[in-house]
Scaffold this active site. Structure first.
Site, PDB file in Angstrom:
ATOM      1  N   TYR B 105      52.607  39.769  59.479  1.00 57.91           N
ATOM      2  CA  TYR B 105      52.235  40.058  58.090  1.00 57.91           C
ATOM      3  C   TYR B 105      51.231  41.206  58.064  1.00 57.91           C
ATOM      4  O   TYR B 105      50.371  41.314  58.939  1.00 57.91           O
ATOM      5  CB  TYR B 105      51.604  38.827  57.433  1.00 57.91           C
ATOM      6  CG  TYR B 105      52.579  37.715  57.163  1.00 57.91           C
ATOM      7  CD1 TYR B 105      53.245  37.624  55.948  1.00 57.91           C
ATOM      8  CD2 TYR B 105      52.824  36.738  58.125  1.00 57.91           C
ATOM      9  CE1 TYR B 105      54.138  36.586  55.691  1.00 57.91           C
ATOM     10  CE2 TYR B 105      53.707  35.691  57.884  1.00 57.91           C
ATOM     11  CZ  TYR B 105      54.361  35.628  56.670  1.00 57.91           C
ATOM     12  OH  TYR B 105      55.241  34.604  56.428  1.00 57.91           O
ATOM     13  N   TYR B 144      57.911  34.205  64.032  1.00 58.19           N
ATOM     14  CA  TYR B 144      56.595  34.363  64.661  1.00 58.19           C
ATOM     15  C   TYR B 144      56.063  33.012  65.120  1.00 58.19           C
ATOM     16  O   TYR B 144      56.416  31.975  64.562  1.00 58.19           O
ATOM     17  CB  TYR B 144      55.611  35.049  63.697  1.00 58.19           C
ATOM     18  CG  TYR B 144      55.433  34.389  62.358  1.00 58.19           C
ATOM     19  CD1 TYR B 144      54.544  33.334  62.176  1.00 58.19           C
ATOM     20  CD2 TYR B 144      56.150  34.835  61.251  1.00 58.19           C
ATOM     21  CE1 TYR B 144      54.369  32.738  60.943  1.00 58.19           C
ATOM     22  CE2 TYR B 144      55.989  34.241  60.008  1.00 58.19           C
ATOM     23  CZ  TYR B 144      55.088  33.194  59.859  1.00 58.19           C
ATOM     24  OH  TYR B 144      54.930  32.613  58.626  1.00 58.19           O
ATOM     25  N   ARG B 154      57.927  29.798  63.615  1.00 54.47           N
ATOM     26  CA  ARG B 154      58.520  29.692  62.285  1.00 54.47           C
ATOM     27  C   ARG B 154      59.870  30.400  62.278  1.00 54.47           C
ATOM     28  O   ARG B 154      60.000  31.504  62.803  1.00 54.47           O
ATOM     29  CB  ARG B 154      57.652  30.367  61.214  1.00 54.47           C
ATOM     30  CG  ARG B 154      56.351  29.695  60.816  1.00 54.47           C
ATOM     31  CD  ARG B 154      56.437  28.252  60.322  1.00 54.47           C
ATOM     32  NE  ARG B 154      57.574  27.859  59.516  1.00 54.47           N
ATOM     33  CZ  ARG B 154      57.755  28.112  58.216  1.00 54.47           C
ATOM     34  NH1 ARG B 154      56.853  28.788  57.549  1.00 54.47           N
ATOM     35  NH2 ARG B 154      58.824  27.681  57.588  1.00 54.47           N
ATOM     36  N   HIS B 157      61.873  33.826  57.519  1.00 51.34           N
ATOM     37  CA  HIS B 157      61.811  33.341  56.128  1.00 51.34           C
ATOM     38  C   HIS B 157      61.172  34.359  55.207  1.00 51.34           C
ATOM     39  O   HIS B 157      60.371  35.193  55.639  1.00 51.34           O
ATOM     40  CB  HIS B 157      61.053  32.013  56.045  1.00 51.34           C
ATOM     41  CG  HIS B 157      59.611  32.116  56.445  1.00 51.34           C
ATOM     42  ND1 HIS B 157      59.195  32.063  57.751  1.00 51.34           N
ATOM     43  CD2 HIS B 157      58.494  32.293  55.713  1.00 51.34           C
ATOM     44  CE1 HIS B 157      57.876  32.190  57.813  1.00 51.34           C
ATOM     45  NE2 HIS B 157      57.427  32.347  56.585  1.00 51.34           N
ATOM     46  N   HIS B 159      59.037  34.279  51.547  1.00 50.15           N
ATOM     47  CA  HIS B 159      58.371  33.431  50.561  1.00 50.15           C
ATOM     48  C   HIS B 159      58.746  33.885  49.151  1.00 50.15           C
ATOM     49  O   HIS B 159      58.790  35.081  48.871  1.00 50.15           O
ATOM     50  CB  HIS B 159      56.852  33.546  50.702  1.00 50.15           C
ATOM     51  CG  HIS B 159      56.318  33.070  52.019  1.00 50.15           C
ATOM     52  ND1 HIS B 159      55.852  31.792  52.216  1.00 50.15           N
ATOM     53  CD2 HIS B 159      56.167  33.701  53.207  1.00 50.15           C
ATOM     54  CE1 HIS B 159      55.432  31.657  53.468  1.00 50.15           C
ATOM     55  NE2 HIS B 159      55.612  32.800  54.098  1.00 50.15           N
TER      56      HIS B 159
END
Lengths: 182, 239
Positions: B105, B144, B154, B157, B159
Site C-alpha cells: 500500500y 502480501y 492475504r 483483494h 477494498h
C-alpha cells in the site's frame, strides 16, 4: 456503459474488515462538517476508541451521521475521522436538534449522532450513538430508554466546556459501549 | 415531519461475518462481548449521507498517476450496485483502495518489503449510473504477508466502500479474485459462515468486460440491504 447482469433478487454482499491500510481513503477535511459553509451552533465532538485491554485503537475509522440539521449542499451531515496514536477522534459540526421517533407515540429523540466504527479486527462495523444532550431530553429519549439504565452513560457525551462534547468508545470491559443491531 | 420510508430488511442469516472470530487474531480485544441491542429504524437510520461528484470528484482510472502508468496487470473492474430486490442503487458513491501490483500500500504505515510504485496511488472513486453500474480501471493488486499466523498471506483483494440510501445500508467489503489459492487459508474471507455469501465476494472473470489488447476484465456486483414490503407504524399515535 454496457451491463449484462440480470435484475433478480439476491442476498446482501458480506461485510469485510476495513483493515489497517484504509487511510488511503482518508481526507482529513471530512472531520469538519462545517467546511462547505454551514452556519449554526458549532460544536466539537471528540473522544477515544479503546480496545478490551484499554489500549488506544490507533487505526480506527469513526464516522458520524446526523439527521438534524437537514443535509444540504453546505451541510453534509456526515463526517469521518481517523483515530490518532492515542486512539482519539475529533469532529467539528453543527449542534443537532431533536428528531421525531415514528411509531412511538410521536415522541422525540434527544439530539444525537449515529456513530459507525470501522477498524482492523472488526469484520462488521459497529453502530452506536453519541447523545449531545442533558437532563429531561435524555430521560425521555425512546432509544436510550431501551438501554439498560446502568449502560446508558456509554452513549451520552460529557459537556466538558460550552460546545465541547466528549465521549469515549470502549469495545469491551466494564465500560463497554452499547452497540446496536439496526 | 412524517417518515414514510420502509425500514431496511434484516440481513439474511449467515450472510455477514461475526466480529467474534478467533481465527482472525485482531478480533480478540476488539469485538464487543455484550449482545448487540436491536433498535428500531428511525429517521437517523433510514436517512443517510449523500455525495455529489461536484464535492467528491471521481477518479475512475487509477492505473495511471500523474501521467505515469502503474506497473502490473491492467484490469477493468465493473459491476452493478443493487438492493436485495434487484433494484439499482443509482447515483451512489463507490470508493476503492488497494495494494499495488507488488502487494504494498502507498502508505507510510505499510512496512512490507516490496517496492512502491510511483505510477500507483491505489485509491479510486466513482458514482453509479441509473442502472447502478460502476466501472474502474486499475491493476491487479498483489498478495502480501500479514502477522495473523505463521506464514499468513492475504489473498489478492480490492477494498470497496459504499453508502447506499441510508445509514443502515453502509458497507465496507473486499473483492477477491477467482482461483486464488489463498482464499481457502484466509480467516477474513472464511469468517462469513454462508458459502454462497463468501462466493459472492469473488469477482468473475468476464471476457465481455475486457478491452482487447489493453486490459483484462472482472465483474463484481454488490448487493445492499433492501426495504421491507410493509410500511412501519407511520404516525401511529394510538397509545
Amino acid at each position: 456503459m454496457t451491463t449484462t447482469s440480470q435484475t433478480t433478487a439476491s442476498q446482501t454482499t458480506a461485510s469485510q474488515t476495513i483493515g489497517p491500510f484504509w487511510h488511503l481513503l482518508e481526507d482529513k477535511s471530512w472531520a469538519d462538517l462545517t467546511r462547505f459553509g454551514a452556519v449554526g451552533e458549532v460544536i466539537s465532538v471528540s473522544g477515544r476508541v479503546l480496545d478490551g485491554g484499554g489500549a488506544p485503537m490507533s487505526d480506527a475509522c469513526v464516522e458520524i451521521w446526523q439527521a438534524s440539521p437537514t443535509r444540504s449542499d453546505v451541510f453534509p451531515g456526515f463526517g469521518r475521522s481517523a483515530t490518532d496514536a492515542q486512539g482519539r477522534y475529533a469532529f467539528k459540526t453543527i449542534m443537532p436538534g431533536a428528531v421525531p421517533m415514528v411509531g412511538a407515540g410521536n415522541s422525540w429523540q434527544a439530539p444525537h449522532f449515529a456513530v459507525t466504527i470501522f477498524a482492523r479486527g472488526l469484520l462488521f462495523h459497529l453502530m452506536t450513538r453519541c447523545y449531545v444532550a442533558e437532563g429531561a431530553a435524555l430521560a425521555e429519549d425512546p432509544v436510550l430508554g431501551m438501554v439498560a439504565p446502568e449502560r446508558r452513560a456509554t452513549l451520552v457525551a460529557r459537556c466538558r466546556a460550552p460546545g465541547d462534547w466528549v465521549l469515549d468508545f470502549h469495545m469491551q470491559g466494564a465500560l463497554e459501549t452499547v452497540f446496536f443491531e439496526i | 415531519m412524517t417518515i414514510t420510508e420502509m425500514p431496511f430488511k434484516p440481513y439474511a442469516p449467515g450472510t455477514q461475518p461475526g466480529n467474534d472470530t478467533p481465527a482472525y487474531r485482531s478480533t480478540g480485544l476488539r469485538h464487543p462481548t455484550q449482545s448487540l441491542l436491536r433498535i428500531p429504524q428511525s429517521v437517523t437510520e433510514l436517512s443517510g449521507p449523500q455525495f455529489s461528484p461536484a464535492q467528491y470528484p471521481p477518479t475512475a482510472n487509477i492505473a495511471v498517476n500523474d501521467g505515469v502508468e502503474a506497473m502490473g496487470e491492467r484490469i477493468i473492474v465493473q459491476g452493478r450496485v443493487l438492493d436485495e430486490d434487484g433494484r439499482p442503487v443509482a447515483g451512489s458513491m463507490v470508493e476503492i483502495w488497494q495494494a499495488n501490483a507488488a502487494g504494498r500500500y502507498n502508505l507510510p504505515r505499510d512496512a512490507h518489503d516490496a517496492p512502491l510504485d510511483p505510477g500507483f496511488k491505489g485509491i479510486g472513486r466513482v458514482f453509479t449510473d441509473a442502472q447502478g453500474g460502476y466501472r474502474f480501471i486499475t491493476i491487479k493488486p498483489g498478495a502480501y504477508p500479514w502477522g495473523n499466523h505463521e506464514n499468513a498471506w492475504r489473498p489478492n483483494h480490492i477494498h470497496f466502500s459504499l453508502f447506499g440510501p441510508g445509514y443502515a445500508t453502509r458497507l465496507i467489503t473486499q473483492m477477491y479474485f477467482p482461483g486464488d489459492p489463498l482464499l481457502a487459508l484466509d480467516p477474513i474471507f472464511l469468517a462469513t459462515p454462508d458459502a454462497a455469501a463468501r462466493a459472492r465476494l469473488v469477482a468473475s472473470f468476464d471476457l465481455a468486460v475486457t478491452q482487447p489488447n489493453w486490459a483484462l476484465g472482472y465483474r463484481f456486483d454488490i448487493v445492499l440491504r433492501g426495504r421491507n414490503a410493509t410500511p412501519m407504524e407511520d404516525g401511529d399515535d394510538h397509545h
